[in-house]
Structure formats: C-alpha cells, structure tokens
Design a protein around this motif. Structure first.
Motif, PDB file in Angstrom:
ATOM      1  N   PRO A  12       0.688  -1.406   0.052  1.00  0.00           N
ATOM      2  CA  PRO A  12      -0.024   0.016   0.213  1.00  0.00           C
ATOM      3  C   PRO A  12       0.673   1.249  -0.082  1.00  0.00           C
ATOM      4  CG  PRO A  12      -0.922  -1.415   1.719  1.00  0.00           C
ATOM      5  CD  PRO A  12       0.397  -2.102   1.049  1.00  0.00           C
ATOM      6  N   VAL A  13       2.048   1.262   0.488  1.00  0.00           N
ATOM      7  CA  VAL A  13       2.822   2.374   0.716  1.00  0.00           C
ATOM      8  C   VAL A  13       3.278   2.776  -1.036  1.00  0.00           C
ATOM      9  CG1 VAL A  13       5.236   3.251   1.289  1.00  0.00           C
ATOM     10  CG2 VAL A  13       3.779   2.456   2.792  1.00  0.00           C
ATOM     11  N   ARG A  14       3.797   1.749  -1.467  1.00  0.00           N
ATOM     12  CA  ARG A  14       3.967   1.927  -2.946  1.00  0.00           C
ATOM     13  C   ARG A  14       2.911   2.414  -3.833  1.00  0.00           C
ATOM     14  NH1 ARG A  14       6.521  -3.230  -2.100  1.00  0.00           N
ATOM     15  NH2 ARG A  14       5.133  -4.290  -3.676  1.00  0.00           N
ATOM     16  N   SER A  15       1.872   1.845  -3.560  1.00  0.00           N
ATOM     17  CA  SER A  15       0.523   2.246  -4.425  1.00  0.00           C
ATOM     18  C   SER A  15       0.323   3.723  -4.085  1.00  0.00           C
ATOM     19  CB  SER A  15      -0.556   1.442  -4.020  1.00  0.00           C
ATOM     20  OG  SER A  15      -0.315  -0.313  -4.381  1.00  0.00           O
ATOM     21  N   ALA A  16       0.171   4.088  -2.957  1.00  0.00           N
ATOM     22  CA  ALA A  16      -0.270   5.388  -2.589  1.00  0.00           C
ATOM     23  C   ALA A  16       0.846   6.315  -3.008  1.00  0.00           C
ATOM     24  CB  ALA A  16      -0.148   5.562  -0.845  1.00  0.00           C
ATOM     25  N   VAL A  17       2.063   6.207  -2.941  1.00  0.00           N
ATOM     26  CA  VAL A  17       3.045   6.873  -3.807  1.00  0.00           C
ATOM     27  C   VAL A  17       3.022   7.183  -5.177  1.00  0.00           C
ATOM     28  CG1 VAL A  17       5.638   7.357  -4.146  1.00  0.00           C
ATOM     29  CG2 VAL A  17       4.714   6.565  -1.636  1.00  0.00           C
ATOM     30  N   ALA A  18       2.633   6.073  -5.821  1.00  0.00           N
ATOM     31  CA  ALA A  18       2.598   5.864  -7.253  1.00  0.00           C
ATOM     32  C   ALA A  18       1.334   6.970  -7.416  1.00  0.00           C
ATOM     33  CB  ALA A  18       2.345   4.546  -7.665  1.00  0.00           C
ATOM     34  N   GLU A  19       0.388   6.956  -6.830  1.00  0.00           N
ATOM     35  CA  GLU A  19      -0.897   7.654  -7.075  1.00  0.00           C
ATOM     36  C   GLU A  19      -0.754   9.128  -6.508  1.00  0.00           C
ATOM     37  OE1 GLU A  19      -3.775   5.174  -5.825  1.00  0.00           O
ATOM     38  OE2 GLU A  19      -3.518   3.509  -7.238  1.00  0.00           O
ATOM     39  N   LEU A  20       0.146   9.660  -5.911  1.00  0.00           N
ATOM     40  CA  LEU A  20       0.126  10.797  -5.023  1.00  0.00           C
ATOM     41  C   LEU A  20       0.217  12.064  -6.081  1.00  0.00           C
ATOM     42  CD1 LEU A  20       0.631  12.131  -2.257  1.00  0.00           C
ATOM     43  CD2 LEU A  20       2.925  12.080  -2.952  1.00  0.00           C
ATOM     44  N   PRO A  21      -0.808  12.829  -6.185  1.00  0.00           N
ATOM     45  CA  PRO A  21      -0.681  14.122  -7.116  1.00  0.00           C
ATOM     46  C   PRO A  21       0.499  15.006  -6.540  1.00  0.00           C
ATOM     47  CG  PRO A  21      -2.512  14.132  -5.695  1.00  0.00           C
ATOM     48  CD  PRO A  21      -1.846  12.851  -5.288  1.00  0.00           C
ATOM     49  N   LEU A  22       1.398  15.128  -7.565  1.00  0.00           N
ATOM     50  CA  LEU A  22       2.413  16.193  -7.022  1.00  0.00           C
ATOM     51  C   LEU A  22       2.711  17.303  -8.171  1.00  0.00           C
ATOM     52  CD1 LEU A  22       5.241  13.807  -5.423  1.00  0.00           C
ATOM     53  CD2 LEU A  22       3.771  15.744  -4.324  1.00  0.00           C
ATOM     54  N   PRO A  23       2.401  18.489  -8.128  1.00  0.00           N
ATOM     55  CA  PRO A  23       2.647  19.130  -9.394  1.00  0.00           C
ATOM     56  C   PRO A  23       4.415  19.349  -9.824  1.00  0.00           C
ATOM     57  CG  PRO A  23       2.480  20.558  -7.291  1.00  0.00           C
ATOM     58  CD  PRO A  23       1.948  18.910  -7.163  1.00  0.00           C
ATOM     59  N   ALA A  24       4.505  19.858 -10.883  1.00  0.00           N
ATOM     60  CA  ALA A  24       5.955  19.783 -11.265  1.00  0.00           C
ATOM     61  C   ALA A  24       7.038  20.639 -10.185  1.00  0.00           C
ATOM     62  CB  ALA A  24       6.224  20.304 -12.710  1.00  0.00           C
ATOM     63  N   GLY A  25       6.440  21.414  -9.507  1.00  0.00           N
ATOM     64  CA  GLY A  25       7.389  22.297  -8.724  1.00  0.00           C
ATOM     65  C   GLY A  25       7.809  21.552  -7.440  1.00  0.00           C
TER      66      GLY A  25
END
Length: 609
Positions: free
Chosen positions: A89-102
């Motif tokens: 679940p850690v890997r899945s959540a990080v993969a889907e984490l919305p992060l702007p380019a900044g």
C-alpha cells in the motif's frame, strides 16, 4: 536489532541501505547469495489494525503534505499504524500521489534520503517508490543494492527499468535465477567480466525447463546482447543463443510482455535473421529458426512496432533459407525418439509460416504446433486485422487447442449468440482469469462482441480498456472457419488417433458406460507425444442403475503406443477393444480416490516411478 514498544514497524539500528552494503561486502567475491537476502520482519499474522485499503488511505494521509525530511514521515507512519507488511500500500499510494512539477525536486530529494537512511521497511519502500517516479541515473547504485533484499526486489527493479535496464536485469537475475546452470552467468554479470559473460551466455542450456520468458528477457538485457552481437558478428554460437532467447521470450508458455518489453527485440531479430545463413544447419538451429518464423507470422512477434515491410522481409528471408536443401535435410540424421519427433515436427510445420502472409483485415485462423522439445502447446491462433488476439488482449496463457475450439465447432457463427472461451490463464481461470468473446450472426455479417477478460492486463498498472466489437463478412468468415477445421497438416499420428478415439466415444458413449466408466481426457503423452493417452473415471454400479459412492471415483489411464498403422486403423482397433474388453483390465489407476481404489483391489500408482 530492537524496536521501541510503541513502534509497529521493525527498525534497524542502521539504515537498511548500509545493512545491505555490509552484507554485500561480506559476500564471497562481492556476489550475494542466490535469492538475495530476507529482512527479519514482524510476523505476517494478518493485516493487524489496518486493512490493506485502510493502510493505503493512511499512507495517503501521511504523504499529504509531502514532508521535508524522513523523520517526519517515519513519525507519521508510526502514528497511523503503517507496518512492515504494508509496503505494498505504501508503494501504491506513492505512485498515485498527485504532485505538481514544482514539487518533483523535493520529492526526489526525500526519496533519496528515505532510500539511503531509512531504517524501516515502510520508509525505504516509500523512498524507492518516489525514485521510481522521480529518480535519475545517479540513483541506480542505491536501488541496485536495495533490490537485493527480497522485500524490495520488485519495486527496485520497476524503478531501475526506467533508469537502467541492464542494472534492473542484473538485480532480477541475482534474486530470481534459481537454476544452478545460470549461476556462472549471474556471477559474470555481477562482476562485470565481459569475456566471461559471453562465455557463460552460450554455455548454459536454454531449454524452457531452464529459462522462461522472463529470464530470457533479463539475460538479454543484462548481457547487452546487441552489443555482443555487434562485437562478435561471426560467432555462430552466440548468434544461435540470441535466437534461442528470442524464441523463449515469444513462447506461448510465457508472458507476451517479456518480448514486447524487450527494447532491443527488433534489432536482435534483425541480427539473427540476416546472419542466419552463417549458422550450421543442425536440428537445433532449424527448430530455432522455424520457431522464430512462426512467431513472426502469427505469434507475439507480430505485435512489435515493426517498420513498414520489415517483418515481411525477415519472414521471406527465413523462408528462402529454410527451403535450401542443406536446411531441409537438417533432421535427416536425428537419433532417438525425441529428436526424431522434433525432425517430424519440422517436416510437418516447415512451410506453414510462409504460406499465408498476414493481411491487414478480416479473420485468419492458424493452428500452430510449437517446438516439441520445449513442450510448446498446440494452439489455435486467431488473427484479427493482422494482430494475434490472445497475446494482444489477454497475455496470461496460450490460445485454446484446436480440439477445443475447432473440433467442437465453437467458432462457427449461428443466429443464437454463443459465448466462447478463447484462452485461459496458465494457472487456472479462477486464479488469473480467461478471455471470452460472444460470437453471433447478423444478416450477412458475423459479429464478435461483449469481450470478457481480467480487469487488468499484464505489464499495465491501469485497468484494461474496453475491447471493440469486430464485424466480418459472413461468407468469408464461414470459409475461414471451415478451412481451419479441415486443415490438419499440423497433426501427427498419435494426436490424430486421439481425436478419432474421442470422436468415437462421443458418438458411442456406451462403449465405456457398459463398464461403469465415463470418458475423461484423451490426448497424447506429455513425455512421449508419439503415444495416445485415454483416461476414464470408474464408479461401480451406474450400468445397473445403482451407482455406488459416485463422489469417490477412480481414474484410469490407458496408453496406446503408435504401432505405425494409419491413425484411423489404430483408433478403430482401440474402440473395438473398449467394446470387447473391460478397460480396467489393461489400464492403470492414475488418480481419484486412493482409498476407494485400494478397496476395489486396484493398486495405487507408485509416485517414484
């Protein structure tokens, strides 16, 4: 190694990365043990206070907002109950984490610090997942070391696949190449000994029993196969090995994604086929080249991103070569039953991939028997609009046999819609699913629609897209299905005998029912395909209308060797014997209820034989 009582995750006194470096230094020659290393984690006694879905939500909460330092994230994980067992679940959540380019730079920095300094599995898993998204070439050494822990192999290899395919392959082989014969190659790859890599690459046996499709791809990637081929253009042993690895990657018994994910596939195909005339015309080489041709004609190889006309040109080149007298006679000196059967396969199949080039539209059905030395299946390859359907949209197992799809008339189109299973997973349908399509006639057209398959496809992390309906001209469709049903040059005597025996028992089930038996699987022997195998289930009493303990049947196996007479005569003789003699008197018990078999006086098979 200890953990504070308030911590659920097991914390190491030093970072896991430093721990891995120390283990690597202590390994003989700097080569880790086969299978890599296991971390001593908390007992996996269930999900604990958090389910997998709850853990995923908790990880999302811990990562929003993205912390500035590993300590903050570690405290959040502890507070929210994220444990070692929640690394997925850690890997899945990080993969889907919305992060702007900044924020990418900050995320990359945090990922590096977590990977290098993390002392718990969740922290390091989060670091690897961040580097999978935002990592750079300088992160390859760290990921390569962490990937030697079994808990991190999969995510580290996924991250490395983006950054450095060779390093990803070396880590994968270090952990997953379990066969003894592959270990010298793995050692050469890890030590960077290029001459030894070439030597060991051509030394190990490349049969399906040693190398599956995934291992074949990783070996090609780790050894930098195109570079070796360019460096040794006249090395026929290396050339043959390159062809063999392509065959293994495209095997119907493997995963199509292994060939499709091999970035250098087109170049290696080109090198092998254009230099194939250098190869000695041995039985092994003839079988390898024919297998490549079958794949380029109707297998997974069709799905590669070929430049216009290049695949057809390679097929034509192979066709000309294999038609030369020296190659046509490659199996003449075959000795031993297995080699003779393989030579017969080449004679039966040799011109098949060159007869009917794939067209850009419509339906094409090809029954393909693969190399018997590799235990390749006989499959009904269905090509729609020039693309083989099963590897393109399913990829978990080969297409069904012609006995299932064609002998039963399942592909015929009637006015009533019929759902047809085209393929099922290597394991079972209940485990990894199957591929279904509904076939129906609509006036002067035949429609394939309402596809059913697993929700995900191999090699993709997203949901499988909906498949479109296909419409075919009804007269052309009927002609193609009729041709495929009648076209049997792929079959060999024992397989034809098995089909005729089955047809006879379908027509006259009383041949078995009079002996309180019912038909089971009928086909050819796995270890000896020149034999026909008839199985049946026995329950005392049905013939008299009083079945006894039907749930405790005994399974029998009757092996019918090929006596050299025509298959029709052999099948007729087998059916006569079934009519005249109780088959339990000459067949052997092979399964069912052991207790019931021994109670009825039938010896249970010796598992050591």
């Amino acid at each position: 190694m200890s953990a504070p009582k308030e911590h659920d995750a097991l914390a190491f006194p030093t970072s896991l990365y430093d721990h891995a470096l120390r283990l690597l230094r202590d390994s003989p020659g700097g080569v880790p043990p086969r299978h890599g290393w296991f971390l001593h984690q908390e007992p996996a006694t269930g999900e604990g206070p958090l389910s997998r879905e709850d853990a995923r939500n908790a990880v999302g909460e811990a990562l929003a907002p993205l912390p500035d330092d590993p300590v903050t994230l570690h405290h959040r994980f502890v507070r929210l109950g994220i444990r070692d067992r929640h690394s997925r679940p850690v890997r899945s959540a990080v993969a889907e984490l919305p992060l702007p380019a900044g924020q990418w730079g900050a995320a990359r920095s945090l990922g590096r610090r977590l990977a290098r300094t993390g002392t718990t599995v969740p922290a390091v898993a989060a670091g690897i997942a961040l580097l999978a998204r935002f990592g750079e070439p300088e992160d390859v050494p760290c990921l390569s070391v962490l990937g030697l822990f079994r808990e991190f192999t999969g995510p580290a290899v996924d991250a490395l696949d983006v950054l450095d395919r060779r390093s990803a392959a070396v880590v994968w082989l270090t952990v997953h190449a379990r066969r003894d014969e592959l270990q010298p190659l793995v050692r050469a790859l890890r030590t960077g000994n290029r001459p030894a890599v070439r030597t060991e690459l051509v030394a190990f046996p490349a049969s399906s029993r040693s190398v599956g499709s995934a291992a074949a791809r990783r070996i090609a990637e780790a050894s930098r196969l195109p570079e070796l081929l360019d460096r040794h253009p006249f090395d026929t042993d290396l050339l043959a090995r390159a062809g063999r690895l392509l065959v293994r990657m495209g095997s119907s018994r493997g995963e199509p994604t292994d060939l499709l994910d091999y970035c250098d596939a087109l170049g290696v195909y080109d090198s092998v086929v254009t230099r194939a005339g250098l190869l000695p015309p041995t039985l092994d080489n003839a079988a390898m080249l024919l297998s490549l041709a079958l794949d380029l004609s109707s297998g997974t190889g069709v799905l590669l991103n070929w430049p216009p006309g290049r695949r057809a040109a390679l097929l034509e080149s192979l066709g000309r070569l294999l038609d030369e007298p020296r190659w046509a006679a490659a199996g003449a000196a075959a000795s031993g039953a297995e080699q003779r059967f393989r030579a017969d396969w080449i004679r039966r199949t040799g011109r098949q991939p060159f007869k009917r080039p794939a067209t850009s539209g419509g339906l094409r059905i090809e029954v393909v028997a693969g190399d018997p030395a590799d235990r390749e299946p006989v499959e009904t390859r269905i090509i729609v609009d020039g693309r083989p359907v099963v590897p393109a949209v399913f990829g978990r197992g080969p297409a069904h046999s012609p006995e299932y799809l064609l002998d039963n008339g399942l592909l015929r189109a009637g006015t009533e819609p019929r759902e047809v299973q085209l393929a099922k997973a290597h394991c079972t349908e209940g485990c990894c699913g199957a591929l279904y399509v509904t076939v129906r006639r609509d006036a002067d057209q035949v429609v394939w629609e309402n596809w059913r398959r697993p929700q995900t496809v191999p090699g993709s992390h997203g949901p499988a897209p909906e498949l479109p309906a296909h419409r075919f001209d009804a007269s052309a469709y009927d002609a193609e299905t009729a041709r495929a049903e009648d076209d049997r040059p792929w079959s060999w005597p024992a397989r034809t005998t098995a089909r005729l025996i089955k047809a006879g028992l379908v027509e006259k089930p009383e041949l078995l029912s009079r002996w309180d038996a019912r038909r089971g699987w009928i086909g050819t022997g796995f270890d000896d395909p020149d034999t026909t195998v008839v199985t049946f289930l026995y329950v005392p009493g049905p013939a008299a209308g009083r079945p006894e303990r039907a749930e405790e049947s005994v399974q029998f196996r009757w092996v019918v060797p090929d006596d050299g007479t025509p298959p029709r005569a052999q099948a007729a003789a087998a059916l006569r014997r079934l009519a005249e003699e109780d088959p339990k008197s000459y067949a052997r018990v092979c399964g069912g209820s052991r207790e019931r078999a021994e109670e009825l006086g039938f010896p249970w098979p010796d598992s050591t034989r």
